[in-house]
Each structure stands twice: as C-alpha cells, then as structure tokens.
Write an enzyme that holds these catalytic residues in place. Structure first.
Site, PDB file in Angstrom:
ATOM      1  N   ASP A 104       0.868  -1.179   0.000  1.00  0.00           N
ATOM      2  CA  ASP A 104       0.000   0.000   0.000  1.00  0.00           C
ATOM      3  C   ASP A 104       0.905   1.229   0.000  1.00  0.00           C
ATOM      4  O   ASP A 104       1.244   1.783   1.045  1.00  0.00           O
ATOM      5  CB  ASP A 104      -0.919  -0.020   1.222  1.00  0.00           C
ATOM      6  CG  ASP A 104      -2.059   0.977   1.098  1.00  0.00           C
ATOM      7  OD1 ASP A 104      -2.062   1.756   0.124  1.00  0.00           O
ATOM      8  OD2 ASP A 104      -2.940   0.974   1.970  1.00  0.00           O
ATOM      9  N   VAL A 105       1.302   1.634  -1.203  1.00  0.00           N
ATOM     10  CA  VAL A 105       2.285   2.709  -1.348  1.00  0.00           C
ATOM     11  C   VAL A 105       1.696   3.950  -2.020  1.00  0.00           C
ATOM     12  O   VAL A 105       2.312   5.009  -1.999  1.00  0.00           O
ATOM     13  CB  VAL A 105       3.520   2.219  -2.132  1.00  0.00           C
ATOM     14  CG1 VAL A 105       4.211   1.089  -1.368  1.00  0.00           C
ATOM     15  CG2 VAL A 105       3.157   1.733  -3.532  1.00  0.00           C
ATOM     16  N   LYS A 106       0.548   3.815  -2.654  1.00  0.00           N
ATOM     17  CA  LYS A 106      -0.188   4.929  -3.270  1.00  0.00           C
ATOM     18  C   LYS A 106       0.716   5.868  -4.060  1.00  0.00           C
ATOM     19  O   LYS A 106       0.672   7.085  -3.900  1.00  0.00           O
ATOM     20  CB  LYS A 106      -0.970   5.707  -2.207  1.00  0.00           C
ATOM     21  CG  LYS A 106      -2.069   4.884  -1.542  1.00  0.00           C
ATOM     22  CD  LYS A 106      -2.885   5.730  -0.578  1.00  0.00           C
ATOM     23  CE  LYS A 106      -4.031   4.933   0.031  1.00  0.00           C
ATOM     24  NZ  LYS A 106      -3.561   3.881   0.965  1.00  0.00           N
ATOM     25  N   ARG A 107       1.510   5.297  -4.934  1.00  0.00           N
ATOM     26  CA  ARG A 107       2.416   6.103  -5.742  1.00  0.00           C
ATOM     27  C   ARG A 107       1.657   6.728  -6.913  1.00  0.00           C
ATOM     28  O   ARG A 107       0.715   6.150  -7.444  1.00  0.00           O
ATOM     29  CB  ARG A 107       3.574   5.254  -6.257  1.00  0.00           C
ATOM     30  CG  ARG A 107       4.489   4.698  -5.168  1.00  0.00           C
ATOM     31  CD  ARG A 107       5.098   5.819  -4.339  1.00  0.00           C
ATOM     32  NE  ARG A 107       6.138   5.332  -3.455  1.00  0.00           N
ATOM     33  CZ  ARG A 107       6.134   5.477  -2.128  1.00  0.00           C
ATOM     34  NH1 ARG A 107       5.111   6.069  -1.548  1.00  0.00           N
ATOM     35  NH2 ARG A 107       7.134   5.034  -1.393  1.00  0.00           N
ATOM     36  N   THR A 151      -0.489  -0.248  -4.701  1.00  0.00           N
ATOM     37  CA  THR A 151      -1.585   0.697  -4.920  1.00  0.00           C
ATOM     38  C   THR A 151      -1.024   1.947  -5.598  1.00  0.00           C
ATOM     39  O   THR A 151       0.079   2.390  -5.272  1.00  0.00           O
ATOM     40  CB  THR A 151      -2.270   1.077  -3.598  1.00  0.00           C
ATOM     41  OG1 THR A 151      -1.291   1.621  -2.692  1.00  0.00           O
ATOM     42  CG2 THR A 151      -2.944  -0.131  -2.971  1.00  0.00           C
TER      43      THR A 151
END
Length: 335
Positions: free
Chosen positions: A103-106, A140
């Site tokens: 869950d890194v939301k790059r 993510t």
C-alpha cells in the site's frame, strides 16, 4: 500474480487481506520493552518493535488468509530502520506463502513513475545483475496524473506478471470533495451499454443532466487499462473502492468487470459485511476486503480483551476467523 491471489482466496475460503499498518500505540508494552532494551528508544528500536509485532501476527494468521497489505507510511515514519522492517515483513510474508499488496499509493510521471514501479514491483540493473528492491506482488497507485503515471506500472506488470490496484473511490469521508464531482463527459460506447442494462445498480449521481461523477470516469479508464493487461480471467489491474460506499460500488463493479476490487473500510471505518456483495462478481470472486487495526490491534477491542496484551496475536487470529465468517455469511457462498 493475480492467479496466485485467486488461488490463495480459494484455498483459504477467505476473500480478505490483513493490513499490516502498525503504530507504536498498537504494540504491547512487552514487545516495545524488549526492542528498546536492545536498541534503545531510537528509530531502530521502534522499527524492531514493529518487526517483532508483525512477525507474531503473521505467525498467528498466515494459514487463514490469502494476502497481507503493509502500508508503507507506517514504516517510513521510522526512517531507514522502518523501511528495513518493511522489507523484512514483505520477505517473511512471502516465506509464508502470502500475496503481498504494497500500500504505497504512488502517483507521478515519466522516469519518476518508472522508478517507483521498479522499486515496488520490478527489478533494477546494478552492474551485470538484475536485483529486486522491495518485491511486493501488487502496489496501490494514484491515477490522478493520468495514463502517464500508470503506464510505467503497466509495463512492469507485463514484464513481471505482477499487479496494481488503482484508487477509484476511496473509503475516507472527504473523498467526495473531488471523486464525487459531476463532470460533463459523454459516455463511451461501453459505458452506454452498461448504463442501458436492466440493473438498478447505477451511480447515485450518474446521468444527472448528462453529468457523471469523476470516480465513474476513472473507473472506465481503469477498465481500459485492465483490458490491456489481462491474466486468465481477471486483469493484473485492479481498483480500490471503499466498503463505505456500496451504492457506488455497484456501479463500479459493472464498469470494471475484469478488475479485482480491493475494498478498504470494513469494520473500524464503518463498512459492514452486508454491504459487500455488490463488490463481487457472480463467480464469487472479484474482490478482497481489507481490515487493518480491526485485526492487528484486536486485543484492544472489548470483544477480544480477554486475550490480553501478552496474547495479542491469538486475539488477531480470533478476529480474522470472525471476519471470514462474517463476510462469507453475508455473501452466502463458498469457493
């Protein structure tokens, strides 16, 4: 990797993912005491406490679940030692046969996006060697810079047979400030067919004087990316849609039929099992439901308080079992 996720879900009969999002306030005192005695009240001490905590929970639940989702921010707050704990957690979960969703939301463009994709899903060339940095199975990503930000991830997904979950309609209360904004945008031919289908599951705002919410337009773009990166039955490209918005989930499930949906917001954020059926396809697949603090900090809840802090991992196992029963009971199916 989407096929492994499906196989793990079928094997465990558990369409759930445990979010490994540790805060120091969640970690029992005896774990912190042991880490601080060895490394002091330092970033390294905090990171060691996180790692010890994660390992105990994974040991307690790995046989019940298909996947985990470590949130990188909870590790980054402890600097380089925290990132080492993040890496150790990923590696250990892989040893246990779990799929790891980073869950890194790059979200960026060009070479920066490519570097993010390499760091989390791909391999980087160092001299004559190709080396794996973090090595998650999925990541993510934020789509709001458009295709320029997503394409480098798609390229790595093709190369490595890994996947992404694209933020479409998030579970947080203020998500509607932008995601629900109505846009004057004509429907694509595919969207017109979906809208014309005899199904009541339409967006709450869709079709208002030709206006549609932004999240629906994003969902259509995700479906387009998904078609370009297919596995056997589902795409390597999935979507994030919050459990707190089931009516919108109905529309998005139809807009993105080949996408696995990662569903946050169950439990602590207010999402109920009875609201989840709309996120799944008729094959009983197509979605995986996340719970983070509801699992990893279960011993702090009244329901599991009898376990006590010393047996926090056993409390997490009980919470996982209850979550699986709750969701499968609401869905009324088995794999």
């Amino acid at each position: 990797m989407i096929q492994k996720l499906i196989e793990n879900i079928k094997k465990t009969n558990a369409p759930i993912v445990v979010g490994l999002d540790p805060m120091l306030s969640y970690i029992p005192e005896h774990i912190k005491k042991a880490a601080f005695e060895e490394y002091g009240e330092t970033l390294k001490g905090a990171a060691e406490a996180v790692w010890m905590y994660n390992k105990k929970i994974v040991d307690a639940v790995y046989d019940l679940i298909p996947a985990v989702k470590p949130q990188i921010a909870m590790y980054e707050q402890f600097g380089i030692p925290g990132l080492i704990a993040f890496q150790k957690t990923i590696d250990y979960c892989h040893e246990k046969g779990l799929v790891v969703i980073g869950d890194v939301k790059r979200g960026d463009i060009g070479s920066t996006s490519a570097a993010y994709a390499t760091a989390h899903l791909g391999r980087v060339q160092v001299g004559t060697q190709m080396l794996t940095p973090f090595g998650e199975d999925f990541a993510t990503v934020n789509p709001y810079l458009g295709t320029d930000g997503i394409k480098p991830f798609l390229d790595v997904c093709h190369e490595e047979k890994k996947g992404i979950f694209v933020l479409v309609k998030t579970s947080n209360p203020s998500s509607g400030e932008f995601q629900d904004r109505l846009i004057a945008e004509p429907r694509t031919e595919a969207a017109q067919c979906i809208a014309a289908a005899p199904d009541p599951a339409k967006s709450v705002q869709s079709g208002t004087d030709g206006m549609r919410p932004l999240y629906e337009l994003v969902g259509e773009k995700v479906a387009e990316w998904a078609d370009s990166c297919m596995g056997e039955t589902y795409s390597y490209v999935g979507a994030v849609v919050g459990a707190t918005y089931p009516e919108m989930g109905k529309t998005l499930r139809r807009v993105m039929p080949k996408c696995f949906i990662l569903v946050p917001g169950y439990g602590a954020q207010g999402g109920k099992a009875s609201d989840l059926a709309c996120f799944f396809n008729e094959d009983g697949l197509g979605a995986i439901v996340n719970s983070s603090r509801g699992i990893i900090a279960a011993y702090k809840q009244e329901k599991y308080a009898a376990f006590g802090a010393e047996h926090f991992a056993e409390a997490s196992r009980a919470a996982v079992t209850d979550m699986i029963e709750d969701i499968n009971g609401a869905l009324g199916h088995r794999f």
